[in-house]
Design an enzyme around this catalytic site. Structure first.
Site, PDB file in Angstrom:
ATOM      1  N   ILE A  66      37.165 -33.645  -1.282  1.00 35.24           N
ATOM      2  CA  ILE A  66      36.836 -32.236  -1.086  1.00 35.24           C
ATOM      3  C   ILE A  66      38.191 -31.529  -1.093  1.00 35.24           C
ATOM      4  O   ILE A  66      39.139 -31.978  -0.443  1.00 35.24           O
ATOM      5  CB  ILE A  66      36.064 -32.004   0.237  1.00 35.24           C
ATOM      6  CG1 ILE A  66      35.732 -30.509   0.419  1.00 35.24           C
ATOM      7  CG2 ILE A  66      36.787 -32.536   1.451  1.00 35.24           C
ATOM      8  CD1 ILE A  66      34.762 -30.246   1.598  1.00 35.24           C
ATOM      9  N   SER A  67      38.315 -30.469  -1.904  1.00 36.86           N
ATOM     10  CA  SER A  67      39.620 -29.853  -2.089  1.00 36.86           C
ATOM     11  C   SER A  67      40.104 -29.159  -0.813  1.00 36.86           C
ATOM     12  O   SER A  67      39.325 -28.778   0.058  1.00 36.86           O
ATOM     13  CB  SER A  67      39.570 -28.844  -3.233  1.00 36.86           C
ATOM     14  OG  SER A  67      38.958 -29.412  -4.368  1.00 36.86           O
ATOM     15  N   LYS A  68      41.438 -29.009  -0.763  1.00 33.15           N
ATOM     16  CA  LYS A  68      42.104 -28.390   0.379  1.00 33.15           C
ATOM     17  C   LYS A  68      41.709 -26.901   0.463  1.00 33.15           C
ATOM     18  O   LYS A  68      41.807 -26.190  -0.547  1.00 33.15           O
ATOM     19  CB  LYS A  68      43.602 -28.506   0.045  1.00 33.15           C
ATOM     20  CG  LYS A  68      44.545 -28.488   1.163  1.00 33.15           C
ATOM     21  CD  LYS A  68      45.920 -28.762   0.623  1.00 33.15           C
ATOM     22  CE  LYS A  68      46.906 -28.149   1.583  1.00 33.15           C
ATOM     23  NZ  LYS A  68      48.227 -28.637   1.453  1.00 33.15           N
TER      24      LYS A  68
END
Ligand code: SAH
Length: 273
Positions: A109-111
């Protein structure tokens, strides 16, 4: 040695440490209760987080703002979508930190700060500014569905494509669990081909970085639309954020490209698994 006596030492050895165990658990029945309570506490952590997650989320929004994210609609979207509902319950406690987290199959899950930057870049497009929202959106790389939920807050219609069936299914159930499954159309397919049935799109965003921008994405970008994607820097082991604006002048298409800060996304891969 008989069959029986040859086998005898084995069970004895196994039993060797255990004679006390049953006795202890019989004499200390409360031990089970204590363990059950500890287990319940452990498994209750995400629920507890759920109850006060609005506050934790508000703090994440404050941090994103302090670090320079200024688009109020993007900040508002972050304030509404429960990020902890998109990660494994064992990681829920870290869900509001500015960090990428594993979501299975080697993907992440992206930052939040990077997602925020990409969404802000999309919102700054001429078309989006005039419209006040992202219009029709295509996301490449659904992953766990978190960014799709944010996009649903900022756009009119969202199509999101994932090439890994397990993640496609996981994203669907994550979005269902928070009542947002009807807000984005999830597609299990190779996103390198975009998704022609929904084209053209006002906004296209990729959550995986390739060597180049696939031509299908440009073909499916509406005039006045903007594409934001990570892209590998040729010859270097790094990626940059690429922004492409589709300008239409007298019926002729011009794609204006700019490069922004360095990023680190999972690779864009072709085919479905
Ligand atoms: N959008 C996610 C990030 C997911 S990570 C979030 O909200 O955080 C990137 C995802 O892109 C992975 O799930 C990976 O499987 C997917 N991906 C990579 N190449 C792809 C392709 N060609 N088509 C569709 N999805 C792709």
């Amino acid at each position: 040695m008989s069959e029986k006596s040859r086998r005898f030492p084995l069970p004895l050895e196994k039993v060797g440490k255990s004679p006390n165990a049953p006795a202890r658990s019989v004499l200390m029945p409360q031990r089970h209760l204590r363990e059950a309570a500890l287990d319940a506490q452990r498994s209750a952590a995400p629920v507890g987080l759920g109850l006060d997650s609005a506050q934790v989320r508000a703090r994440m929004v404050q941090r994103l703002r302090a670090e320079g994210l200024s688009d109020e609609r993007v900040l508002d979207a972050f304030g509404h979508v429960p990020r902890h509902a998109f990660v494994d319950s064992a990681l829920a406690i870290q869900a509001y930190e500015d960090t990428a987290l594993p979501i299975g199959l080697g993907q992440t899950i992206s930052k939040p700060s990077v997602v925020g930057r990409m969404l802000a870049l999309l919102m700054q497009a001429q078309g989006a500014r005039a419209r006040g929202h992202l219009g029709k959106v295509l996301e490449i790389g659904t992953g766990c569905g978190y960014q799709a939920a944010l996009l649903a807050q900022l756009g009119q219609a969202v199509v999101t494509v994932e090439r890994l069936r397990l993640l496609y299914e996981r994203a669907l159930s994550n979005l269902e669990a928070i009542g947002m499954a009807t807000r984005a159309r999830l597609v299990f397919a190779d996103g390198m081909l975009g998704h022609a049935p929904g084209a053209p799109y006002d906004s296209i965003v990729a959550a995986a970085g390739g060597e180049d921008i696939p031509s299908a994405w440009l073909e499916q970008l509406a005039p006045g639309g903007r594409l934001v994607a990570p892209m590998a820097v040729p010859g270097a082991n790094t990626q940059v954020l690429v922004v492409i604006d589709h300008q239409s002048v007298g019926g002729a298409s011009h794609f204006i490209r700019s490069e922004h800060e360095g990023v680190l996304f999972v690779p864009l891969k072709s085919g479905v698994v």
